[in-house]
Every structure is written in C-alpha cells, then in structure tokens.
Design a protein around this motif. Sequence first.
Motif, PDB file in Angstrom:
ATOM      1  N   CYS A 195       0.854  -1.186   0.000  1.00  0.00           N
ATOM      2  CA  CYS A 195       0.000   0.000   0.000  1.00  0.00           C
ATOM      3  C   CYS A 195       0.889   1.236   0.000  1.00  0.00           C
ATOM      4  CB  CYS A 195      -0.925   0.009   1.211  1.00  0.00           C
ATOM      5  SG  CYS A 195      -0.058   0.123   2.804  1.00  0.00           S
ATOM      6  N   ASP A 196       0.282   2.372  -0.267  1.00  0.00           N
ATOM      7  CA  ASP A 196       0.983   3.642  -0.195  1.00  0.00           C
ATOM      8  C   ASP A 196       0.831   4.146   1.235  1.00  0.00           C
ATOM      9  OD1 ASP A 196       2.314   5.943  -0.745  1.00  0.00           O
ATOM     10  OD2 ASP A 196       0.813   6.788  -2.095  1.00  0.00           O
ATOM     11  N   HIS A 281      -0.016   1.720  -8.561  1.00  0.00           N
ATOM     12  CA  HIS A 281       0.725   2.584  -9.465  1.00  0.00           C
ATOM     13  C   HIS A 281       1.486   3.605  -8.636  1.00  0.00           C
ATOM     14  CE1 HIS A 281       1.621   5.479 -12.639  1.00  0.00           C
ATOM     15  NE2 HIS A 281       1.393   4.497 -13.485  1.00  0.00           N
ATOM     16  N   PRO A 282       2.708   3.980  -9.025  1.00  0.00           N
ATOM     17  CA  PRO A 282       3.437   5.008  -8.278  1.00  0.00           C
ATOM     18  C   PRO A 282       2.619   6.284  -8.151  1.00  0.00           C
ATOM     19  CG  PRO A 282       4.884   3.925  -9.834  1.00  0.00           C
ATOM     20  CD  PRO A 282       3.509   3.418 -10.126  1.00  0.00           C
ATOM     21  N   PRO A 283       2.909   7.067  -7.126  1.00  0.00           N
ATOM     22  CA  PRO A 283       2.067   8.241  -6.847  1.00  0.00           C
ATOM     23  C   PRO A 283       2.203   9.334  -7.908  1.00  0.00           C
ATOM     24  CG  PRO A 283       3.992   8.200  -5.418  1.00  0.00           C
ATOM     25  CD  PRO A 283       3.971   6.891  -6.138  1.00  0.00           C
ATOM     26  N   GLY A 284       1.155  10.107  -8.020  1.00  0.00           N
ATOM     27  CA  GLY A 284       1.172  11.257  -8.913  1.00  0.00           C
ATOM     28  C   GLY A 284       1.351  10.873 -10.361  1.00  0.00           C
TER      29      GLY A 284
END
Length: 405
Positions: A195-196, A281-284
């Motif tokens: 998770c992020d 997916h990676p942030p931003g």
Amino acid sequence: MNLWKKSTILMAVLAMFAVSCDNDDEWEDMIPETDDDPTMVQLENYIFRPGVMPATDENVQQLRVPEGFTVSKFAENLGNPRILVVSSTGNIYVSDRMAGVVRMLQDTDGDGTADNDQVVANIEEAHGLAIHNGRMYIAAIREMYRADMNMDGTLGQPQLLADTLPDAGQHPNRTMSFGPDGQMYLSIGSTCNACDEPNPLHATIVQANDDATDMQIYAEGLRNTIGFGWHPETGEMWGVDHGIDWLGDDEQKEEVNQIIEGNHYGWPFIYDEGKYNPKLHPPGDTSYQEFLQLTTLPEQLYTAHSAPMQMAFYTGNQFPAEYQNDAFVAMRGSWNRSTPVGYKVVRLRFDNAGQPVGFDDFLTGFLINNGRHHFARLVGVAVHTDGSLLVSDDTNGVIYRVAHQ
C-alpha cells in the motif's frame, strides 16, 4: 487444521486480456505507464499452513546440519521466544512479544544446555533487542527502552527513551542494532502487504542517537527487514527483506539488499530485478519506469514466501574458517504458497570482497510428513560466546544450539 485452500485473486479495471506471470515480456507489456489504460492480471494463489507437531526427541534427532555439526536443544518451554542477543559474558537474552517479557538464559556449567532461566524485564510487546555500551535496548511497537545491565546479567528498571514510533499494522516486529558508527538503527515494517503508506516512517530503517533522539529515515521502500547487520570486514550494512504476498507461488522473492543511506528499495511499486507491482501505481504522475530509476535493486534473491527473520554474521571461533564473515538467516516459513518453503536456517555466503554470492541450507528438517506438518517456525539467530549458533522457535518454545565438533 487448514491444509489446502486455493484462492484466485483478480485485479482488474475494464480490460481485454489476462496474462500469466510466467511470461515476463507479456507481464511488462500489460502494465501501463499511467492510470489512463486498464490493467488486468490473473494470479493464482494458495494458502497452505502445515500442521504443528511437538518438538519431540525423535523429531529433533532427524534435523539435518552439514557434516561435522551437531544440533540439540539449548532450552525449551520458553513460551514464544523471538529475538536473540548474547552479552560479552555469555548471557543469552530472548524476547517474547506475546508474553511481554525479556528472559535471560545462562549455561553456567558449559554443557551446551541452559540451566538458569529468568525474566529480567516486563514490557508489553517487547521484541527488538540490542546491547550497546553495557546497556540493554528493547523495542516494542511504539516505544523504545534502555536498561542498565547488572553484574549478574539481570537488568535494571527500563527507562523509556521514546514512545512516538508509528502504529504497527501487519508488521509489528521492530528490530534494532547498533552500527560501527555507534548509531542506533531500527527497522519499522509496513502496516500492510502492499500500500501507499500515509506515515513515512513505515517500511523503513531509521537511524538515531543511542538515546533515541534525532531519529531520521536512513533507508526506505523496505517492506519488512527484520534481519540486518554489518559485514565484519567491510562495515557495509546488509538486510534481508520480506517480499509481497498474493503475487503467486514464486512472487515476490525475498531480497538481500545492501542498505545505503538515502536509498529507496522499491516497495510497494517495484520488486525483484525491477518488476512492477500490478496492484499499485506510483504516486502522482510518476511512471513505473521513472520509479524504477529511483529504486535500488537487490543483490541476491531467495525463494518467495520463505519469510526471513533475524540475521547474524558469524565471527565466532568454533566453526570452520570458511564460515567466517558469512551470515546466518532464520527462514520462518511460508503460508501463501502451494508447497511450503522456509522452516530452516540458511547460510548467506559472502566472498572475500564482502559481497553476497549465494545461499546454502544449514539447519533443516523442521518440515515433516512430506511438508504437511512442521515443529518449528524459526525467528532468532545469534552467535554464542562459545562459537555455537543459537536459533529460536516461537512455535514450540525451543532454542536450538548448533555446534561444530
């Protein structure tokens, strides 16, 4: 008793294709660089928890170690022993997080079996242990303590150093050690499988002064690096990280990383030799490829779901010379795999330049009945002052001793 329970996980957002993890080229082709395109991956997963059997004499006698070594029980009936540390005077300390205690074991007559066992600290959720400058350091989930060590090995009243560590979640097993620089290093696992994290301290190793002040993130993107230490000759820091679950039988492999200040090791977006986690997916606006360029990849990989725990470099004087400066790692054992793996201690070999070059089995045989049962899930490893290796099992409450004749 849970034996075979098969589960299929489908992660999809409006897609036309399903791909198998077995084809890396197709796998990468189906991972979009942005969220504008759909992602669909079908993963086959298993839950298999081998049944638990007692650590009988018969079971212990069939344990396997390399030629010239012996294995025996050092102590038993210990509850749920976890992390091990050994003082310069030969006292063995072991944490029990479930009971909230730290025990001291002593082998006063030198026969290879503990003959004194006493509780020396009562701290809720006590887990990580380290000895530094004649004091014992104890890490719980959110707290860190320090206690003076008395001449007889007992501990004084633990002093609270900090109570601001983040909450636990999925990985509450804080571990700590002191580096060659005299600084404290503490591993803080992730709260989740993947998770992020909202708290930047999760999935990191942090560095602090010996009184727990000035705590800073040292390395990040480490899902759960319980076992770490410094090569005795090079002084380089190495750790063994837990891979992500629910990606299949052979994904994600466990990672051996050189831990370098300021580096990011990929979790939860990048794993193994640079594979993309399809769930996140990676942030931003960061693409997978861009995040990969920011990721430090592992130096070695080990069988997925083995669950690496404590790690100890061997610097004793009992084992053959070729074991010097190699590391031992306790592999707790799988549950998210069709065929069980782990349930053993492995030797991580280092070359003369201090680089890891591969794994060998060292202490095996805890899986029995064709892998349908086990009698130990291993956690702690430590080198005793007599040069033997101590290994803790928190399933049957045993500490094993491996010696060389």
